[in-house]
Write an enzyme that holds these catalytic residues in place. Structure first.
Site: not given
Length: 655
Positions: A27, A118, A258, A403, A465
């Protein structure tokens, strides 16, 4: 003649486009576009010393937009780090080159974090900034006084984790954190406005950040913006307006620059546009010398800091924490002796809290937290007051419902050094944080995840859960130790192992329901072996029943029923597959002999257990989602009781 800043920046551009072209992969656009900003940052603001890359009070620089890895490889080489060499850069993205496709902290000194997914780099930097403020509160400005800098792209700011990370940073008012946003308005698909129309600046302001903009190709304007960011007490976003692939006359400003090499003709055209006449991978002597001088500027600050460290009464303790060594006298032996003397029936989440009570008293470097489940995860003890924007000396972070952000922030704390981070949530929510857990394993960082409510044993909350596949899926991550202790003693042993392992992260999968204490005699740390014989057959051994966590109790009861029928049965507790795999083959053959029926019991997927039972063995578990009901009813419904398992073992032996 004085070397201009444009020439310094063009050295980054030349190395970046040459390396990507040689590899025909990479990149080039981001490093070419952010070269001017990076030149100003490294020249005038970043505190670092290439001769001592692990200097504890250096600024941390995180390239969150890790696809633009040639930016940091160029900067490290130019400023005088031992590696990468020019040969390393010439072999960019090739096998055994430290210049991997995305920066890896274990490959090169000066790469503070492994980035690429990212947003994770920026979230990791939040943890670094927390660690800096926490240690500053404990050791003072003389020993801890540095900033965390981030270069992030549009993708980093678009990912969901960015919302979690900046919310936490704004809430804690982490003013030593400065993010340089490569605001080039391009993603792989094309212009950012193809997929996004949000007001990024307004979002950052809304979460408590200071925001300033600048022309990323105007060095004076970049300095103005960075000076404003440093002066503001809030975390700062510096929006650097840049043109991706700056210097490429035909591809700059487009997505075409890119994620692929420019091509031979375009590289030649870029050289002409930039006035760069040197051969590929050659830096003119005057430019190379100017960059080396920039790298040498931090030496005085580093030596002055070393003098302060040597004279500071807390210097020895600070050095110990930064190296990651536990105190020489650290041991949980006395605590475990107390458990043997006075057995307790508690949930392993409670057992973890009790162990942490001893641990946090012994280890001032532990820094705990929970993603809004403190009372359920049992992660807070009397030694861990809250870490807040008004008191960074606290040892407990209220992460909120973040989280993934918590996982990456803990990675940043561990990478920064000086603290041992642990954090809690429900095991089922490890799905939200899996990317962060995986990055901890890849980066070889001591991060401890306290994941409670580890099975259908949590009961009435139901299948959303109740984790089924989660323990097994976590066992699949390389370099991650997954512990599922069976009682209060095993829980303490697993905590001790996690704390002593400086080479990777750990997961403690813990129950909501109470479990009897099965270990009542003093011994070595048996969990270190991964699996061990908890109960030996009293008659001729015909079956070995292995189990983890809450199902070890079921295995013991099943063995009793079999023994009453004259069938000798060993019970093996297997808290850690990874530790068992690391044992000598002779030990593994002794614990799991081949001449008997092997049986596994675990309240989760049976997938993978054939590794230990063999194809002909029996595997008792759950290969569907759970249900909403009390725990006892669920275990009976799914056939995970001794009275339902024992007859099936007898039938298999009869056949």
């Amino acid at each position: 003649m004085t070397v201009t800043e444009t020439s310094l920046a063009n050295a980054i551009r030349a190395l970046s486009m040459d390396a990507v072209q040689a590899a025909n992969s990479g990149h080039p656009g981001m490093p070419m576009g952010m070269a001017d900003v990076a030149t100003v940052l490294f020249s005038d603001y970043l505190k670092f010393d290439p001769t001592q890359p692990k200097w504890a009070d250096r600024d941390r620089f995180v390239l969150s937009a890790g696809h633009g890895s040639m930016l940091i490889y160029s900067l490290l080489h130019l400023t005088g780090y031992a590696r990468p060499t020019i040969e390393d850069i010439a072999h960019f993205r090739q096998l055994h080159s430290p210049c991997a496709g995305h920066p890896e902290n274990f490959e090169l000194a000066g790469v503070e974090a492994t980035t690429g997914p990212l947003g994770s780099g920026l979230a990791t930097a939040v943890g670094m900034a927390i660690a800096e403020r926490h240690l500053n509160a404990q050791f003072g400005d003389d020993l801890v006084d540095h900033r965390t800098w981030v270069i992030a792209g549009d993708g980093c700011l678009m990912e969901g984790i960015n919302h979690e990370a900046i919310g936490l940073a704004g809430h804690l008012n982490l003013g030593r954190l400065i993010v340089l946003w490569d605001d080039n308005k391009i993603t792989i698909d094309g212009a950012v406005d193809l997929s996004s129309s949000e007001d990024v600046r307004a979002r950052y302001v809304a979460t408590g950040w200071h925001v300033v903009s600048c022309d990323g190709h105007d060095a004076a304007d970049v300095r103005r913006a960075l000076a404003e960011a440093i002066a503001d007490p809030r975390p700062s976003l510096v929006a650097c307006a840049t043109k991706i692939g700056y210097g490429s006359p035909n591809k700059a400003g487009t997505s075409g620059v890119h994620g692929s090499a420019l091509g031979t003709d375009e590289v030649a055209a870029a050289r002409e546009f930039l006035g760069w006449t040197a051969e590929p991978f050659v830096i003119p002597e005057d430019i190379a010398a100017a960059w080396k001088a920039i790298g040498a500027k931090g030496g005085d600050a580093r030596t002055a800091w070393e003098a302060r460290l040597a004279s500071d009464e807390k210097g020895g303790e600070f050095a110990r924490r930064m190296t990651g060594d536990l105190p020489a006298d650290f041991s949980l032996d006395a605590y475990i002796d107390g458990l043997i003397a006075a057995p307790q029936k508690v949930a392993t989440r409670k057992a973890s809290e009790l162990a942490l009570g001893a641990i946090n008293d012994l280890l001032p470097e532990t820094l705990g937290g929970s993603a809004d489940l403190t009372g359920s995860n049992n992660t807070k003890t009397k030694s861990t007051g809250p870490l807040t924007k008004d008191d960074y000396s606290g040892r407990y972070v209220y992460y909120g419902i973040r989280e993934f952000g918590m996982a990456c922030a803990m990675n940043g704390m561990a990478l920064h050094g000086g603290v041992i981070p642990y954090g809690g949530t429900f095991l089922v929510f490890s799905d939200y944080m899996r990317g962060g857990i995986r990055l901890a394993a890849l980066q070889q960082q001591r991060v401890i995840h306290v994941l409670t409510h580890d099975s259908i044993g949590l009961g009435e909350d139901g299948p959303t859960h109740q984790p089924i596949e989660h323990v097994m899926s976590l066992r699949m991550i390389p370099n991650l130790d997954v512990y599922r202790p069976a009682d209060i003693v095993e829980t303490a042993e697993c905590w001790e192992l996690a704390l002593k392992d400086t080479t990777g992260p750990s997961v403690l999968a813990l129950t909501r329901q109470n479990l009897p204490q099965l270990r009542t005699e003093k011994s070595e740390n048996l969990c270190a072996k991964g699996a061990y014989r908890l109960r030996a057959a009293t008659g001729d051994r015909r079956v070995v029943i292995m189990a983890t966590g809450s199902e070890v109790e079921i295995a013991v009861d099943t063995a009793k029923l079999l023994e009453e029928q004259g069938i000798g049965a060993d019970v093996v507790s297997m808290p850690s597959w990874a530790h068992f795999e690391a044992q000598p083959q002779s030990y593994k053959d002794e614990v799991l002999p081949y001449d008997v029926l092997r049986v596994s019991i675990e309240a989760g997927t049976t997938f993978g257990w054939e590794r230990h039972t063999g194809i002909g063995g029996l595997r008792f578990g759950i290969d569907s989602f759970g249900a909403s009901a009390p725990a006892e009813a669920l275990y009976d419904h799914f056939g995970l009781t001794a009275v339902k398992i024992a007859p099936q073992i007898v039938a298999a032996l009869d056949n």
